[in-house]
Design an enzyme around this catalytic site. Sequence first.
Site, PDB file in Angstrom:
ATOM      1  N   LYS A   1      23.652   0.748   0.160  1.00 56.01           N
ATOM      2  CA  LYS A   1      23.156  -0.321   0.674  1.00 56.01           C
ATOM      3  C   LYS A   1      23.534  -0.098   2.447  1.00 56.01           C
ATOM      4  O   LYS A   1      24.400   0.259   2.677  1.00 56.01           O
ATOM      5  CB  LYS A   1      23.803  -1.543   0.243  1.00 56.01           C
ATOM      6  CG  LYS A   1      23.098  -2.074  -0.929  1.00 56.01           C
ATOM      7  CD  LYS A   1      23.806  -3.207  -1.359  1.00 56.01           C
ATOM      8  CE  LYS A   1      23.682  -3.443  -2.899  1.00 56.01           C
ATOM      9  NZ  LYS A   1      22.254  -4.464  -3.244  1.00 56.01           N
TER      10      LYS A   1
ATOM     11  N   ASP B   1      27.338 -12.969 -15.425  1.00 61.26           N
ATOM     12  CA  ASP B   1      27.447 -11.916 -14.649  1.00 61.26           C
ATOM     13  C   ASP B   1      27.541 -12.120 -13.116  1.00 61.26           C
ATOM     14  O   ASP B   1      26.921 -13.091 -12.555  1.00 61.26           O
ATOM     15  CB  ASP B   1      25.792 -11.052 -14.762  1.00 61.26           C
ATOM     16  CG  ASP B   1      25.736 -10.674 -16.277  1.00 61.26           C
ATOM     17  OD1 ASP B   1      26.826 -10.358 -16.963  1.00 61.26           O
ATOM     18  OD2 ASP B   1      24.729 -10.612 -16.737  1.00 61.26           O
TER      19      ASP B   1
ATOM     20  N   ARG C   1      10.449   0.962  -3.955  1.00 61.97           N
ATOM     21  CA  ARG C   1      10.929   0.025  -4.597  1.00 61.97           C
ATOM     22  C   ARG C   1      10.972  -1.081  -3.957  1.00 61.97           C
ATOM     23  O   ARG C   1      11.861  -1.159  -2.684  1.00 61.97           O
ATOM     24  CB  ARG C   1      12.276   0.276  -5.488  1.00 61.97           C
ATOM     25  CG  ARG C   1      12.338   1.089  -6.631  1.00 61.97           C
ATOM     26  CD  ARG C   1      11.711   0.096  -7.756  1.00 61.97           C
ATOM     27  NE  ARG C   1      12.786  -0.453  -8.387  1.00 61.97           N
ATOM     28  CZ  ARG C   1      13.662   0.063  -9.302  1.00 61.97           C
ATOM     29  NH1 ARG C   1      13.088   1.094  -9.795  1.00 61.97           N
ATOM     30  NH2 ARG C   1      14.392  -0.587  -9.942  1.00 61.97           N
TER      31      ARG C   1
ATOM     32  N   HIS D   1      22.101   4.847 -17.114  1.00 66.17           N
ATOM     33  CA  HIS D   1      21.325   5.331 -16.092  1.00 66.17           C
ATOM     34  C   HIS D   1      20.725   6.456 -16.685  1.00 66.17           C
ATOM     35  O   HIS D   1      19.620   6.840 -15.831  1.00 66.17           O
ATOM     36  CB  HIS D   1      21.923   5.391 -14.639  1.00 66.17           C
ATOM     37  CG  HIS D   1      22.668   3.963 -14.439  1.00 66.17           C
ATOM     38  ND1 HIS D   1      21.971   2.959 -13.951  1.00 66.17           N
ATOM     39  CD2 HIS D   1      23.880   3.556 -14.396  1.00 66.17           C
ATOM     40  CE1 HIS D   1      22.675   2.037 -13.641  1.00 66.17           C
ATOM     41  NE2 HIS D   1      23.783   2.364 -14.020  1.00 66.17           N
TER      42      HIS D   1
ATOM     43  N   GLU E   1       0.750  -1.395   0.254  1.00 64.83           N
ATOM     44  CA  GLU E   1      -0.037   0.016  -0.127  1.00 64.83           C
ATOM     45  C   GLU E   1       1.026   1.319  -0.045  1.00 64.83           C
ATOM     46  O   GLU E   1       0.470   2.274  -0.581  1.00 64.83           O
ATOM     47  CB  GLU E   1      -0.983  -0.037   1.376  1.00 64.83           C
ATOM     48  CG  GLU E   1      -1.758  -1.057   1.238  1.00 64.83           C
ATOM     49  CD  GLU E   1      -1.438  -2.161   1.947  1.00 64.83           C
ATOM     50  OE1 GLU E   1      -0.268  -2.645   1.896  1.00 64.83           O
ATOM     51  OE2 GLU E   1      -2.336  -3.140   2.602  1.00 64.83           O
TER      52      GLU E   1
ATOM     53  N   CYS F   1      26.031  -1.088 -18.479  1.00 60.76           N
ATOM     54  CA  CYS F   1      25.551  -2.011 -18.091  1.00 60.76           C
ATOM     55  C   CYS F   1      24.354  -2.361 -19.013  1.00 60.76           C
ATOM     56  O   CYS F   1      24.235  -1.795 -20.071  1.00 60.76           O
ATOM     57  CB  CYS F   1      24.699  -1.517 -16.727  1.00 60.76           C
ATOM     58  SG  CYS F   1      24.024  -3.014 -15.757  1.00 60.76           S
TER      59      CYS F   1
HETATM   60  N1  GLN Z   1      23.189  -9.410 -18.487  1.00 60.41           N
HETATM   61  C1  GLN Z   1      22.509  -8.169 -17.353  1.00 60.41           C
HETATM   62  C2  GLN Z   1      21.597  -7.120 -18.311  1.00 60.41           C
HETATM   63  O1  GLN Z   1      22.090  -6.828 -19.378  1.00 60.41           O
HETATM   64  C3  GLN Z   1      23.372  -7.495 -16.506  1.00 60.41           C
HETATM   65  C4  GLN Z   1      22.501  -6.784 -15.612  1.00 60.41           C
HETATM   66  C5  GLN Z   1      23.361  -6.285 -14.171  1.00 60.41           C
HETATM   67  O2  GLN Z   1      24.422  -6.193 -14.457  1.00 60.41           O
HETATM   68  N2  GLN Z   1      22.382  -5.997 -13.171  1.00 60.41           N
HETATM   69  O3  GLN Z   1      20.683  -6.696 -17.995  1.00 60.41           O
HETATM   70 ZN    ZN Z   2      25.638  -3.977 -14.508  1.00 59.37          ZN
END
Ligand code: GLN
Ligand code: ZN
Length: 764
Positions: free
Chosen positions: A120, A609, A525, A704, A17, A736
């Site tokens: 974190k 990964d 989140r 990002h 909620e 990423c």
């Molecule tokens: N292989 C994943 C991606 O490209 C790696 C994601 C990550 O590093 N958090 O989404």
């Molecule tokens: Zn990443």
Amino acid sequence: MTVSHILGYPRIGAQRELKKATEAYWQGECSREALEQTGRDLRFRHWQAQQAAGLDLVSVGDFAFYDQVLNVSVLLGAVPERFQAAREIAAGDIDLDTTFRMARGRAPSGEPAAACEMTKYFDTNYHYLVPELHEGQRFTLASNRLFDEVDEALTAGFTPKVTLTGPLTWLWLGKSPSGELDRLTLLDSVLDVYCEVLARLATQGVEWVQLDEPALVQDLPLAWQQAFERAYHRLQSAPVKLMVASYFGGLGDNLSVATRLPVDGLHIDAVCAPQQVDSVIDRLSPHQVLSVGVVDGRNIWRADLAALRERLLPLKVRLGKRLWLAPSCSLLHVPVDLAQETDLDEALVSWLAFARQKLDEVVCLARLIDNRATDLDEQRLKAATQALDERRESGRIHRPAVGARVAAITAEDSQRHAPYAERAVAQRRALNLPLLPTTTIGSFPQTPAIRAARRAFKAGEISQPDYEARMRSDIAYAVERQEALGLDVLVHGEAERNDMVEYFGEQLDGFAFTRFGWVQSYGSRCVKPPIIFGDVTRPDAMTVPWSTYAQTLTDKPMKGMLTGPVTILQWSFVRDDQPRDTTCRQIALALRDEVQDLERAGIRIIQIDEPALREGLPLRQQEWQDYLDWAVACFRLTASVVDDSTQIHTHMCYSEFNDIIGAIAALDADVITIETSRSNMELLDAFQDFAYPNEMGPGVYDIHTPNIPDVAWMVDLLEKALEKIPAERLWVNPDCGLKTRTWAEVEPALANMVEAAQQVRQRY
Ligand code: GLN
Ligand code: ZN
């Protein structure tokens, strides 16, 4: 009578909620008053749950619209100037929107400004907002929220215990943006406000205040140990009873610091560090209360009430009514209520306890050791014992073949045939890549159409062949786009994956998934970690059909894509009946089979990964090496099954690599890609200083933000990288995966990236 309490309750609500209300408020779809009402309703419901369960005190101060550490920053008036809150601070009443702007950079009112840093909380997956500190900073009581919540609880007839991040841990978690600050110089001013807060709580009628000081389970410099003593001597004069709460580990060398504090009670974690209980009791002064955290606040397993009763009875004899019982830490880190999991099978449900159930466990234990158990308590005790017996023997958990395979692992299994230098030659011959090869990290945009198809498939609205056909067409699209862009090593784009851990967990035996097992990660989140309950096996290949299909569409090498064993472990609730490293080895063996199948199917580059490798580091430095040893061994066990000519990649997101550079080198991946674009390649220094020997792809495109990086910018980053890595070992890639971006952002960005690589190549 043994007092039972908790250190905090999850605030998100059984149906998330709080998430829904805050997000609606940020979107302008819900009024401030409606949001505040949701907050009041949730608090009331949570206090009621605690009281109904029979706890002696309810927890007040654990509620936050965003983050409890941020709440303390606001309470202390520690709002950076860019949020323009001077008037609110002076008036002692910081607005909720200011709090939201600190957290996310924007709110329905007020000018947007750069959000505070988030990171974190200790070794959990919960993220807090880092207090921003600066030299000569003055603090002042700047919010009434806590006092209002106390009034709310009192008016409704509850007996509150207030919980707050303690002054030392708050400073410990803080940072100066300029880096150079002795945070302890701020302590006196911080304490002024804490004194004021405590005095005010006392006038409201609060008896107990719990100050969370998990910094006590970390390695503290001497000055900080001494500061604990100084701080609590000042707070001692407050007209309330103070309980200092430590958790997530043992007090270790802070044992005498903690036990000498002039406070009325101490909470210790007896789940992470059961061995410390007796030594703490030995040092406690005769009037002090000891709250023993015996129910696991970080994991979802049902407590062994019978065993705990046996363990607690001697403590009860020693401490009498000075013994309190609690979960090990705040229940913030576990899902809310198991009763909602109607889809999980009965046996599994009987092995679990979420926050709501853990309240009952604490209360039941208190009554059992007090000899005032009710019939219900006796039933609970019996049910727990029965469930745990079943769990210990269940054939769904123990698969002898898995144990035998783990026991048979040899050093050779974790060893590639030839050293990197030789492998590189074989790989160059097999792959025939240009200098500065371009690639991506794995995922391409998860479009609304992809998500809709997955929802429809899960809801049974489209058939499996239908769903697979749709995913194949998305894969084909991603491959076609990559060919057009001129990338050198392609990926299939991960269209079929909801999440990088869940996707694998759903196909492995030994994993279970809840429907509502949400845990707050940060702000609104939430994440829903899988539960690893049994020995892990891989019934079928998990990624081979997708990767081989993608390879049929191109002559360029198609990179296979797996999540590594440490990351799968780290982002799941794990078994408490065997060591973490055993579970990790089981996952590694399952993934090793996948690696082998990929290679056999003709995939010549495989990426494993491990973005969570760094975050698995224990809180105490002394334990780092042991962790890194088995974590590295698990990665190598996964990877080392292939021929020398098959290239193993790994990917890590942003990390403090300095701490673990030796371990990263020990992974011996042929190529590592990392997130570096925002740090201007500075992260590479750690690799350079270490003389990191293998290939690297430091990200040149910050995924990002929606911004499209231009060619010159990426050329510049590549040149910086070339000062630290020789061209033969440098790759060109984004930071990423691209799953959160749109194609409209990704295509021009990657076109520029390929162009940048070409420009730099010409100089060689
Ligand atoms: N292989 C994943 C991606 O490209 C790696 C994601 C990550 O590093 N958090 O989404
Ligand atoms: Zn990443």
